[in-house]
Write a protein that holds these residues in place. Structure first.
Motif, PDB file in Angstrom:
ATOM      1  N   PHE A  81       0.997  -1.121   0.241  1.00 37.93           N
ATOM      2  CA  PHE A  81      -0.064   0.096  -0.108  1.00 37.93           C
ATOM      3  C   PHE A  81       0.960   1.282   0.040  1.00 37.93           C
ATOM      4  CE2 PHE A  81      -1.843   3.702   2.297  1.00 37.93           C
ATOM      5  CZ  PHE A  81      -3.188   3.618   1.431  1.00 37.93           C
ATOM      6  N   CYS A  82       0.853   2.454  -0.381  1.00 37.09           N
ATOM      7  CA  CYS A  82       0.658   3.904  -0.658  1.00 37.09           C
ATOM      8  C   CYS A  82       0.434   5.003  -0.799  1.00 37.09           C
ATOM      9  CB  CYS A  82       1.782   3.387  -2.358  1.00 37.09           C
ATOM     10  SG  CYS A  82       2.964   5.140  -1.917  1.00 37.09           S
ATOM     11  N   ASP A  83       0.120   5.431  -0.198  1.00 34.83           N
ATOM     12  CA  ASP A  83      -0.618   6.940  -0.038  1.00 34.83           C
ATOM     13  C   ASP A  83       1.160   8.177  -0.705  1.00 34.83           C
ATOM     14  OD1 ASP A  83       1.039   7.454   2.026  1.00 34.83           O
ATOM     15  OD2 ASP A  83      -0.518   7.384   3.582  1.00 34.83           O
ATOM     16  N   SER A  84      -0.014   8.839  -0.692  1.00 37.34           N
ATOM     17  CA  SER A  84       0.562  10.758  -0.920  1.00 37.34           C
ATOM     18  C   SER A  84       1.359  10.516  -0.563  1.00 37.34           C
ATOM     19  CB  SER A  84      -0.359  11.956  -1.133  1.00 37.34           C
ATOM     20  OG  SER A  84      -1.013  11.907   0.606  1.00 37.34           O
ATOM     21  N   THR A  85       1.487  10.323   1.074  1.00 34.01           N
ATOM     22  CA  THR A  85       3.328  10.806   1.463  1.00 34.01           C
ATOM     23  C   THR A  85       4.368  10.132   0.563  1.00 34.01           C
ATOM     24  OG1 THR A  85       2.961   9.843   3.681  1.00 34.01           O
ATOM     25  CG2 THR A  85       2.548  11.209   4.045  1.00 34.01           C
ATOM     26  N   GLY A  86       3.906   9.146   0.485  1.00 32.38           N
ATOM     27  CA  GLY A  86       5.036   7.599  -0.225  1.00 32.38           C
ATOM     28  C   GLY A  86       5.211   8.574  -1.953  1.00 32.38           C
ATOM     29  N   LEU A  87       3.739   8.825  -1.950  1.00 38.91           N
ATOM     30  CA  LEU A  87       3.843   9.433  -3.626  1.00 38.91           C
ATOM     31  C   LEU A  87       5.040  11.116  -3.554  1.00 38.91           C
ATOM     32  CD1 LEU A  87       1.059   9.675  -5.172  1.00 38.91           C
ATOM     33  CD2 LEU A  87       2.472   7.885  -5.539  1.00 38.91           C
ATOM     34  N   ARG A  88       5.009  11.510  -2.038  1.00 41.88           N
ATOM     35  CA  ARG A  88       6.181  12.522  -2.175  1.00 41.88           C
ATOM     36  C   ARG A  88       7.089  12.073  -1.801  1.00 41.88           C
ATOM     37  NH1 ARG A  88       2.439  15.671   1.361  1.00 41.88           N
ATOM     38  NH2 ARG A  88       3.114  13.756   2.823  1.00 41.88           N
ATOM     39  N   SER A  89       8.033  11.311  -1.317  1.00 44.63           N
ATOM     40  CA  SER A  89       9.095  10.398  -1.549  1.00 44.63           C
ATOM     41  C   SER A  89       9.631  10.404  -2.655  1.00 44.63           C
ATOM     42  CB  SER A  89       9.281   9.325   0.000  1.00 44.63           C
ATOM     43  OG  SER A  89       8.768  10.012   0.990  1.00 44.63           O
ATOM     44  N   PHE A  90       8.859   9.498  -3.135  1.00 48.59           N
ATOM     45  CA  PHE A  90       9.491   9.285  -4.759  1.00 48.59           C
ATOM     46  C   PHE A  90       9.264  10.435  -5.670  1.00 48.59           C
ATOM     47  CE2 PHE A  90       6.941   5.228  -4.212  1.00 48.59           C
ATOM     48  CZ  PHE A  90       7.567   4.599  -3.527  1.00 48.59           C
ATOM     49  N   VAL A  91       8.928  12.115  -5.145  1.00 46.84           N
ATOM     50  CA  VAL A  91       9.067  12.874  -6.511  1.00 46.84           C
ATOM     51  C   VAL A  91      10.224  13.662  -5.908  1.00 46.84           C
ATOM     52  CG1 VAL A  91       7.904  15.533  -6.873  1.00 46.84           C
ATOM     53  CG2 VAL A  91       6.715  13.104  -6.448  1.00 46.84           C
ATOM     54  N   ALA A  92      10.427  13.675  -4.862  1.00 48.35           N
ATOM     55  CA  ALA A  92      11.569  14.672  -3.827  1.00 48.35           C
ATOM     56  C   ALA A  92      12.867  13.213  -4.084  1.00 48.35           C
ATOM     57  CB  ALA A  92      11.654  14.541  -2.174  1.00 48.35           C
ATOM     58  N   GLY A  93      12.290  12.853  -4.587  1.00 47.85           N
ATOM     59  CA  GLY A  93      13.946  11.429  -4.767  1.00 47.85           C
ATOM     60  C   GLY A  93      14.378  12.003  -6.050  1.00 47.85           C
ATOM     61  N   HIS A  94      13.464  11.773  -7.198  1.00 47.43           N
ATOM     62  CA  HIS A  94      13.549  11.863  -8.460  1.00 47.43           C
ATOM     63  C   HIS A  94      13.901  13.452  -8.840  1.00 47.43           C
ATOM     64  CE1 HIS A  94      12.747  12.767 -12.603  1.00 47.43           C
ATOM     65  NE2 HIS A  94      11.828  13.899 -12.600  1.00 47.43           N
ATOM     66  N   GLU A  95      13.246  14.870  -8.282  1.00 48.72           N
ATOM     67  CA  GLU A  95      13.912  15.964  -8.331  1.00 48.72           C
ATOM     68  C   GLU A  95      15.233  15.896  -7.550  1.00 48.72           C
ATOM     69  OE1 GLU A  95      10.633  18.430  -6.323  1.00 48.72           O
ATOM     70  OE2 GLU A  95       9.271  18.301  -7.960  1.00 48.72           O
TER      71      GLU A  95
END
Length: 114
Positions: free
Chosen positions: A53-67
């Motif tokens: 399971f993944c919620d928006s906080t997990g997505l935020r970690s992926f986006v921050a890492g990508h950037e």
């Protein structure tokens, strides 16, 4: 949630995530990504096949890492998302922003592409 890190001889790093990625566990992933991205031109594959399971906080970690990786001249790729995470990435429009590959092997095979 469990997070493990494996460095490869070609300087790529594979971060494997297992379990649920939500508000209570995203700090572990965020801290791990900060550490592996703290170098010039980082090349990081995040194996997300074990995320239930993944919620928006997990997505935020992926986006921050990508950037962060992009800003340092490198990349961060997600590998092997399950149905729930794939759907969440699609609904959020992040499948067009993040580099998502069908497997860890695929993400590593194209390891020199920036």
């Amino acid at each position: 949630m469990q997070v493990s890190v494996i460095g490869n001889p070609d300087d790529t790093v594979v971060v494997t995530v297992r379990g649920d990625l939500d508000d209570g566990s995203d700090t572990v992933l965020g801290t791990t990504l900060e550490q592996v991205l703290d170098r010039p031109a980082p090349r990081v594959v995040v194996d997300v096949s074990g995320i239930g399971f993944c919620d928006s906080t997990g997505l935020r970690s992926f986006v921050a890492g990508h950037e962060r990786a992009r800003d340092a001249g490198g990349w961060l790729r997600l590998a092997a998302p399950g149905d729930q995470l794939s759907g969440l990435l699609r609904v959020a429009g992040l499948d067009e922003v993040l580099d998502v590959r069908p497997s860890v092997a695929d993400a590593l095979a194209t390891g020199t592409d920036l």
